[in-house]
Scaffold this active site. Structure first.
Site, mmCIF file in Angstrom:
data_model
loop_
_atom_site.group_PDB
_atom_site.id
_atom_site.type_symbol
_atom_site.label_atom_id
_atom_site.label_comp_id
_atom_site.label_asym_id
_atom_site.label_seq_id
_atom_site.Cartn_x
_atom_site.Cartn_y
_atom_site.Cartn_z
ATOM 1 N N ASP A 1 0.813 -1.212 0.000
ATOM 2 C CA ASP A 1 0.000 0.000 0.000
ATOM 3 C C ASP A 1 0.851 1.269 0.000
ATOM 4 O O ASP A 1 2.066 1.209 0.191
ATOM 5 C CB ASP A 1 -0.952 -0.010 1.212
ATOM 6 C CG ASP A 1 -0.245 -0.368 2.521
ATOM 7 O OD1 ASP A 1 0.987 -0.429 2.540
ATOM 8 O OD2 ASP A 1 -0.940 -0.581 3.529
ATOM 9 N N HIS B 1 -7.252 -4.478 10.033
ATOM 10 C CA HIS B 1 -6.945 -4.242 8.615
ATOM 11 C C HIS B 1 -5.627 -4.898 8.223
ATOM 12 O O HIS B 1 -4.727 -5.076 9.041
ATOM 13 C CB HIS B 1 -6.992 -2.751 8.251
ATOM 14 C CG HIS B 1 -5.881 -1.893 8.767
ATOM 15 N ND1 HIS B 1 -6.079 -0.877 9.664
ATOM 16 C CD2 HIS B 1 -4.556 -1.878 8.485
ATOM 17 C CE1 HIS B 1 -4.930 -0.267 9.896
ATOM 18 N NE2 HIS B 1 -3.987 -0.857 9.205
ATOM 19 N N GLU C 1 -9.554 -1.806 5.075
ATOM 20 C CA GLU C 1 -10.240 -1.479 6.320
ATOM 21 C C GLU C 1 -11.525 -2.305 6.456
ATOM 22 O O GLU C 1 -12.029 -2.839 5.462
ATOM 23 C CB GLU C 1 -10.594 0.015 6.321
ATOM 24 C CG GLU C 1 -9.379 0.945 6.300
ATOM 25 C CD GLU C 1 -8.768 1.143 7.682
ATOM 26 O OE1 GLU C 1 -8.848 0.222 8.535
ATOM 27 O OE2 GLU C 1 -8.190 2.225 7.908
HETATM 28 N N1 GLP Z 1 -0.833 0.116 6.242
HETATM 29 C C1 GLP Z 1 -0.156 -0.279 7.426
HETATM 30 C C2 GLP Z 1 -0.401 -1.750 7.671
HETATM 31 O O1 GLP Z 1 0.192 -2.483 6.615
HETATM 32 C C3 GLP Z 1 0.154 -2.155 9.007
HETATM 33 O O2 GLP Z 1 0.027 -3.534 9.203
HETATM 34 C C4 GLP Z 1 -0.565 -1.403 10.098
HETATM 35 C C5 GLP Z 1 -0.133 -1.789 11.503
HETATM 36 O O3 GLP Z 1 0.990 -1.063 11.841
HETATM 37 P P1 GLP Z 1 1.912 -1.336 13.080
HETATM 38 O O4 GLP Z 1 2.765 -2.481 12.715
HETATM 39 O O5 GLP Z 1 2.701 -0.059 13.212
HETATM 40 O O6 GLP Z 1 1.019 -1.588 14.244
HETATM 41 O O7 GLP Z 1 -0.299 -0.027 9.895
HETATM 42 C C6 GLP Z 1 -0.553 0.562 8.641
HETATM 43 O O8 GLP Z 1 -1.866 0.959 8.635
#
Ligand code: GLP
Length: 241
Positions: A67, A138, A143
């Site tokens: 993404d 997500h 989402e």
């Molecule tokens: N688009 C990314 C996701 O790909 C990721 O998995 C999520 C969780 O992030 P974290 O690992 O910082 O909790 O954050 C973002 O929204």
């Protein structure tokens, strides 16, 4: 689904990197689906260490990222383009021409998504898709929704995601409200899906995702149906089971 329980974040990161590294050794021209967020940072650090000590050669590895924020220029430190260069690409011998992310600078969503679908198709299939887990379940930026979004699409980020991601920006107003993300069908087509999860704050959503009903309201729950889904999670993240 296979669960690999680890002691802590470092243990999780090392095991995930070993898993990915084994694929690189086995299939030097593999296609890696890559993820951002804070969770995979340790995995990337270990992959870089493995490259530096001569275990992993990235010269023929190809990558597609999940993404990208819509509207952030590549040089913005919060763009996922910047993140990937900062955490992995600029530290290993991957050919920049073999790395791909959705084009967040393309204002025409339909064009950006169609182009990215073509890129993904041209890679001939993802061998391993690395994933983190959002607090609302997500994956990528898919989402919670009334249906599973299939291919690359533009999403409106939820308040929870904007709130969670504001820590990386100067203020919540700077967090982009939209993003381009690979769809669920693309993620499900990967030969192997490897998810890394760490911390007590992920324990409830981890339980809901993989021990609850399969529903687009918890996008990660679809992974229960993936034939080769590996979850590497630390004790804290598994503490609600
Ligand atoms: N688009 C990314 C996701 O790909 C990721 O998995 C999520 C969780 O992030 P974290 O690992 O910082 O909790 O954050 C973002 O929204």
């Amino acid at each position: 689904m296979r669960i690999i329980k680890t002691k802590d974040y470092n243990d999780m990161s090392r095991k995930a990197a070993n898993y990915i590294g084994a694929l690189i050794i086995n299939k030097p021209d593999c296609v890696l689906g890559l993820a951002t967020g804070s969770t995979p940072i340790g995995t990337y650090k270990n992959l870089v260490a493995g490259y530096e000590n001569g275990d992993y050669d990235f010269s023929n590895v190809r990558s597609v990222n999940l993404d990208e924020y819509k509207g952030l220029p590549k040089e913005n430190e919060q763009s996922y383009y910047y993140f990937m260069h900062d955490n992995l690409f600029s530290h290993v011998n991957i050919d920049p021409a073999n790395t791909h992310l959705p084009d967040g600078t393309e204002p025409d969503s339909q064009k950006a998504c169609e182009e990215y679908n073509k890129v993904i198709a041209s890679m001939g299939g993802v061998d391993l898709q690395l994933l983190g887990l959002g607090h609302d379940g997500h994956i990528g930026f898919n989402e919670p929704n009334d249906e599973f979004d299939k291919e690359t699409h533009c999403v409106d980020l939820t308040e929870m995601t904007i709130e969670a991601n504001k820590r990386f920006f100067n203020s919540i107003d700077e967090v982009p409200r939209q993003a381009y993300t690979m769809g669920i069908a693309t993620i499900m087509r990967a030969k192997c899906v490897l998810m890394v999860v760490s911390g007590k704050d992920k324990a409830e959503i981890l339980k809901k995702s993989f021990f609850g009903p399969i529903t687009p309201q918890v996008p990660a729950s679809i992974l229960q149906l993936h034939p080769n889904f590996v979850l590497i999670a630390d004790e804290d993240a598994l503490s609600a089971l």
